[in-house]
Scaffold this active site. Structure first.
Site, PDB file in Angstrom:
ATOM      1  N   PHE A 152      13.740   4.407  10.393  1.00 29.77           N
ATOM      2  CA  PHE A 152      12.348   3.883  10.040  1.00 29.77           C
ATOM      3  C   PHE A 152      11.696   5.194   9.766  1.00 29.77           C
ATOM      4  CE2 PHE A 152       8.445   2.025  10.091  1.00 29.77           C
ATOM      5  CZ  PHE A 152       8.512   0.859   9.496  1.00 29.77           C
ATOM      6  N   ARG A 154       0.036   6.724   7.564  1.00 31.72           N
ATOM      7  CA  ARG A 154       0.342   6.927   6.014  1.00 31.72           C
ATOM      8  C   ARG A 154      -0.211   8.134   5.439  1.00 31.72           C
ATOM      9  NH1 ARG A 154       1.435   1.693   3.842  1.00 31.72           N
ATOM     10  NH2 ARG A 154       0.470   0.002   4.792  1.00 31.72           N
ATOM     11  N   LYS A 174       0.893  -1.137  -0.115  1.00 30.31           N
ATOM     12  CA  LYS A 174      -0.076   0.041   0.062  1.00 30.31           C
ATOM     13  C   LYS A 174       0.784   1.252   0.167  1.00 30.31           C
ATOM     14  CE  LYS A 174      -2.748  -2.357   3.269  1.00 30.31           C
ATOM     15  NZ  LYS A 174      -3.434  -2.255   4.422  1.00 30.31           N
ATOM     16  N   GLY A 175       2.143   1.267   0.330  1.00 29.24           N
ATOM     17  CA  GLY A 175       3.016   2.146   0.570  1.00 29.24           C
ATOM     18  C   GLY A 175       3.090   3.263  -0.375  1.00 29.24           C
ATOM     19  N   ASP A 183      14.294  -1.312   0.905  1.00 29.28           N
ATOM     20  CA  ASP A 183      15.288  -1.467   2.132  1.00 29.28           C
ATOM     21  C   ASP A 183      16.127  -2.748   2.028  1.00 29.28           C
ATOM     22  OD1 ASP A 183      15.712  -1.537   4.775  1.00 29.28           O
ATOM     23  OD2 ASP A 183      14.047  -2.732   5.498  1.00 29.28           O
ATOM     24  N   LYS A 191      16.837   3.249   0.875  1.00 28.90           N
ATOM     25  CA  LYS A 191      17.279   3.230   2.285  1.00 28.90           C
ATOM     26  C   LYS A 191      18.263   1.978   2.326  1.00 28.90           C
ATOM     27  CE  LYS A 191      14.863   1.538   5.864  1.00 28.90           C
ATOM     28  NZ  LYS A 191      13.880   1.292   7.160  1.00 28.90           N
ATOM     29  N   ASP A 242       4.122   3.636   6.460  1.00 29.88           N
ATOM     30  CA  ASP A 242       3.173   3.470   7.785  1.00 29.88           C
ATOM     31  C   ASP A 242       4.156   2.616   8.544  1.00 29.88           C
ATOM     32  OD1 ASP A 242       3.508   0.757   6.262  1.00 29.88           O
ATOM     33  OD2 ASP A 242       2.060   0.013   7.824  1.00 29.88           O
ATOM     34  N   GLU A 292       7.934   2.112  -5.835  1.00 28.06           N
ATOM     35  CA  GLU A 292       7.893   1.766  -4.458  1.00 28.06           C
ATOM     36  C   GLU A 292       8.019   3.095  -3.763  1.00 28.06           C
ATOM     37  OE1 GLU A 292       7.794  -0.210  -2.423  1.00 28.06           O
ATOM     38  OE2 GLU A 292       8.673  -2.283  -2.774  1.00 28.06           O
ATOM     39  N   ASP A 293       7.669   2.734  -2.422  1.00 23.16           N
ATOM     40  CA  ASP A 293       7.792   4.058  -1.400  1.00 23.16           C
ATOM     41  C   ASP A 293       9.083   3.999  -1.006  1.00 23.16           C
ATOM     42  OD1 ASP A 293       7.361   1.617  -0.355  1.00 23.16           O
ATOM     43  OD2 ASP A 293       5.904   2.399   1.431  1.00 23.16           O
TER      44      ASP A 293
HETATM   45  P1  IMP Z   1      12.360  -4.846   1.218  1.00 19.04           P
HETATM   46  O1  IMP Z   1      11.790  -5.733   0.656  1.00 19.04           O
HETATM   47  O2  IMP Z   1      13.125  -5.066   2.513  1.00 19.04           O
HETATM   48  O3  IMP Z   1      12.973  -3.767   0.361  1.00 19.04           O
HETATM   49  O4  IMP Z   1      10.958  -4.008   1.798  1.00 19.04           O
HETATM   50  C1  IMP Z   1      10.413  -2.912   1.216  1.00 19.04           C
HETATM   51  C2  IMP Z   1       9.290  -2.677   1.931  1.00 19.04           C
HETATM   52  O5  IMP Z   1       9.088  -2.536   3.443  1.00 19.04           O
HETATM   53  C3  IMP Z   1       8.702  -1.300   1.433  1.00 19.04           C
HETATM   54  O6  IMP Z   1       7.993  -1.190   0.478  1.00 19.04           O
HETATM   55  C4  IMP Z   1       7.814  -0.837   2.969  1.00 19.04           C
HETATM   56  O7  IMP Z   1       6.601  -1.362   2.701  1.00 19.04           O
HETATM   57  C5  IMP Z   1       8.654  -1.750   3.928  1.00 19.04           C
HETATM   58  N1  IMP Z   1       9.460  -0.547   4.633  1.00 19.04           N
HETATM   59  C6  IMP Z   1      10.633  -0.942   4.770  1.00 19.04           C
HETATM   60  N2  IMP Z   1      11.392   0.403   5.267  1.00 19.04           N
HETATM   61  C7  IMP Z   1      10.562   1.154   5.776  1.00 19.04           C
HETATM   62  C8  IMP Z   1      10.423   2.318   6.408  1.00 19.04           C
HETATM   63  O8  IMP Z   1      11.479   2.934   7.005  1.00 19.04           O
HETATM   64  N3  IMP Z   1       9.193   2.764   6.815  1.00 19.04           N
HETATM   65  C9  IMP Z   1       7.964   2.243   6.492  1.00 19.04           C
HETATM   66  N4  IMP Z   1       8.049   1.062   5.744  1.00 19.04           N
HETATM   67  C10 IMP Z   1       9.124   0.416   5.264  1.00 19.04           C
HETATM   68 MG    MG Z   2       5.857  -0.913   0.326  1.00 19.31          MG
END
Ligand code: IMP
Ligand code: MG
Length: 174
Positions: free
Chosen positions: A151, A164, A42-43, A102, A130, A158, A98-99
């Site tokens: 974070f 959000r 949803k981000g 990570d 990030k 969220d 993507e928002d």
């Molecule tokens: P990844 O697979 O670890 O890259 O996950 C990315 C997803 O984790 C993002 O699309 C977010 O939904 C969530 N996420 C990762 N870091 C944050 C943060 O700092 N704040 C909020 N959501 C996060």
């Molecule tokens: Mg996301």
């Protein structure tokens, strides 16, 4: 229990400029063409809504929702989607929106999925890159901001489904 602390990271104006710049760059890279933007729910819902309005090229939009999957591997069909893509992306230029990236594990699976549907090209646009916890070396073609760690919440991001709606982005200190 103490109240969580919200430390400002990106103001409304900084977000607006970033999204404008991304829109301009993408419109220029795909000039004379068109693109399919797929937002990761949803981000990405707020970022995507603002970004598509900064494009001067034709764009089709869709969303995808990758549901939580145990050990986060894309092999052996472990990724499941609670919302798949509805529109035809065969031979289309796709941008995944993507928002925040990570570890990179979500995106790697999504890229694989979009390619398997026959897209001509797949690029990544993320509002925030990030870096500290990155596990997979993926190329983020269009990144709004880079941060080392923390974070973040707000502007679609969220913490346990809260925050959000905040129009700015904050670092959440629990
Ligand atoms: P990844 O697979 O670890 O890259 O996950 C990315 C997803 O984790 C993002 O699309 C977010 O939904 C969530 N996420 C990762 N870091 C944050 C943060 O700092 N704040 C909020 N959501 C996060
Ligand atoms: Mg996301």
């Amino acid at each position: 229990m103490s109240m969580p602390e919200l430390i400002p990271v990106l103001s409304k104006n900084e977000i607006k400029k970033t999204v404008q710049n991304l829109g301009t760059t993408i419109s220029s890279d795909y000039r004379n063409g068109q693109v399919v933007m797929i937002g990761v729910l949803k981000g990405a819902f707020i970022f995507m809504a603002d970004l598509v309005r900064q494009l001067s090229i034709p764009v089709q939009t869709d969303f995808i929702c990758a549901s939580s999957y145990g050990n986060k591997t894309c092999s052996s069909g472990k990724v499941s989607f609670s919302k798949k893509i509805d529109i035809d992306i065969v031979d289309k230029d796709v941008i995944l929106v993507e928002d925040i990236v990570d570890t990179g594990l979500t995106l790697v699976c999504l890229i694989e999925y979009v390619k398997s549907l026959g897209a001509k090209s797949v690029k990544i646009c993320a509002l925030i890159d990030k870096q500290e916890r990155r596990e997979i070396d993926i190329e983020i073609d269009y990144a709004g901001h880079s941060i080392e760690k923390g974070f973040l919440v707000g502007y679609g991001l969220d913490y346990a489904e809260d925050y959000r709606n905040l129009p700015e982005i904050f670092n959440l200190k629990l």
